[in-house]
Motif scaffolding. Structure first.
Motif, PDB file in Angstrom:
ATOM      1  N   THR A  10      12.448 -20.183 -24.311  1.00 28.14           N
ATOM      2  CA  THR A  10      11.564 -20.364 -23.193  1.00 28.14           C
ATOM      3  C   THR A  10      10.616 -21.758 -23.414  1.00 28.14           C
ATOM      4  O   THR A  10      10.431 -22.325 -22.429  1.00 28.14           O
ATOM      5  N   ILE A  78      14.827 -17.964 -15.484  1.00 35.20           N
ATOM      6  CA  ILE A  78      14.479 -17.335 -16.676  1.00 35.20           C
ATOM      7  C   ILE A  78      12.886 -17.548 -17.102  1.00 35.20           C
ATOM      8  O   ILE A  78      12.250 -16.263 -17.445  1.00 35.20           O
ATOM      9  N   ASN A  82      10.313 -14.294 -17.308  1.00 38.65           N
ATOM     10  CA  ASN A  82       9.791 -14.295 -18.628  1.00 38.65           C
ATOM     11  C   ASN A  82       8.071 -14.228 -18.186  1.00 38.65           C
ATOM     12  O   ASN A  82       7.481 -13.366 -18.694  1.00 38.65           O
ATOM     13  N   ASP A  83       7.581 -15.042 -17.440  1.00 41.77           N
ATOM     14  CA  ASP A  83       6.011 -15.165 -16.895  1.00 41.77           C
ATOM     15  C   ASP A  83       5.976 -13.608 -16.145  1.00 41.77           C
ATOM     16  O   ASP A  83       4.691 -13.213 -16.334  1.00 41.77           O
TER      17      ASP A  83
END
Length: 305
Positions: A10, A78, A82-83
């Protein structure tokens, strides 16, 4: 034989998206708290990882390669997921001012549904909504004056574009009004530069139907009232039809209108927790609406519009 999949880290994807959204390695480094050489190194590592060039140098600027364009779409999703997960486990609150840009036709339908529904659940978020032509609100986002924009687009590839879907405009007229094409069709439209206005004119010109602009308004409510009162016909969407209107078509001699692509835009490096929360909410509603050919209509039905 098993071939292990590559791990798209990431931090490399974040550098990649930041470079594209902010337009330079230096600005991306500033946003991420890294030096310009560090960002360049991350970009080289990402290209080595995927085994494809992602950027093409053009003088002092750069352009995405076809592989870079494809990866960018995945990278946005993504990082967003993720966040979202990181915010969930850190118990981050969605707070702050959220500046949203909407095209005039969404100032009613979209605002009453998805966006306000999310903000009601997060009263600590202060909402600012700016309506206008798509070209204007997109320019304001480029200048960092808006956080999230819903806008009409003419291509599937556009800077800051995260998702897009197809809108099918329809002709609308007064419920009991009479249409006389031979006398010159009166049109109610937004000012010049509006995507709906352009499609009405192109369709009528192609069908060799005489027309005239009978009413002009920058807001959707003005056009709706003009149609209901019989001042002119207009191109609307099914979820912006009001009582007192009817759908017009071939029976009245009117040509079909071109589809319009609508997109969701944001700069990931500039997102606040409030912006991330709203984007995830909007995307979840779009996904729930499905791909039946008219996602925005389905979305309106989901939200009771």
């Amino acid at each position: 034989m098993y071939h292990p999949l590559i791990n798209l880290q990431t931090d490399l994807l974040r550098a990649f998206v930041s470079v594209i959204d902010l337009g330079s390695f230096t600005k991306a480094g500033t946003a991420l708290g890294r030096s310009q050489p560090a960002i360049s190194l991350q970009m080289r590592r990402l290209e080595e990882l995927v085994g494809r060039p992602l950027l093409r140098q053009e003088g002092r600027s750069f352009r995405l390669t076809p592989d870079g364009e494809m990866l960018l779409s995945y990278a946005r999703d993504i990082l967003r997921l993720n966040d979202q997960a990181a915010a969930l486990f850190s118990r981050a609150r969605h707070s702050g001012i959220l500046r949203v840009g909407l095209p005039s036709d969404y100032g009613v339908a979209f605002l009453q549904g998805v966006i306000t529904d999310h903000v009601r659940k997060h009263p600590e978020v202060l909402l600012e909504v700016h309506c206008g032509l798509s070209s204007v609100i997109l320019e304001r986002m480029r200048a960092d004056e808006l956080d999230l924009v819903i806008a009409m687009v003419d291509t599937e590839r556009k800077q800051y574009l995260s998702r897009s879907w197809i809108e099918r405009p329809i002709w609308a007229g007064a419920e009991h009004g009479r249409i006389s094409i031979k006398a010159g069709l009166p049109i109610a439209a937004h000012p010049d530069g509006c995507t709906y206005r352009a499609r009405m004119i192109r369709a009528l010109d192609a069908a060799r139907i005489r027309w005239r602009i009978a009413y002009t308004s920058p807001g959707i409510s003005g056009l709706q009232n003009a149609v209901v009162n019989g001042l002119g016909v207009s191109a609307l969407t099914r979820h912006t039809l009001l009582p007192g209107m009817r759908v017009l078509g071939p029976e009245e001699g009117l040509p079909s209108l071109e589809d319009i692509r609508v997109g969701l835009f944001y700069k990931h490096p500039r997102l606040t927790s409030a912006g991330l929360g709203l984007i995830n909410h909007v995307i979840s509603q779009l996904d729930a609406a499905g791909t039946s050919g008219d996602p925005t209509r389905a979305l309106g039905e989901l939200r009771g519009l």
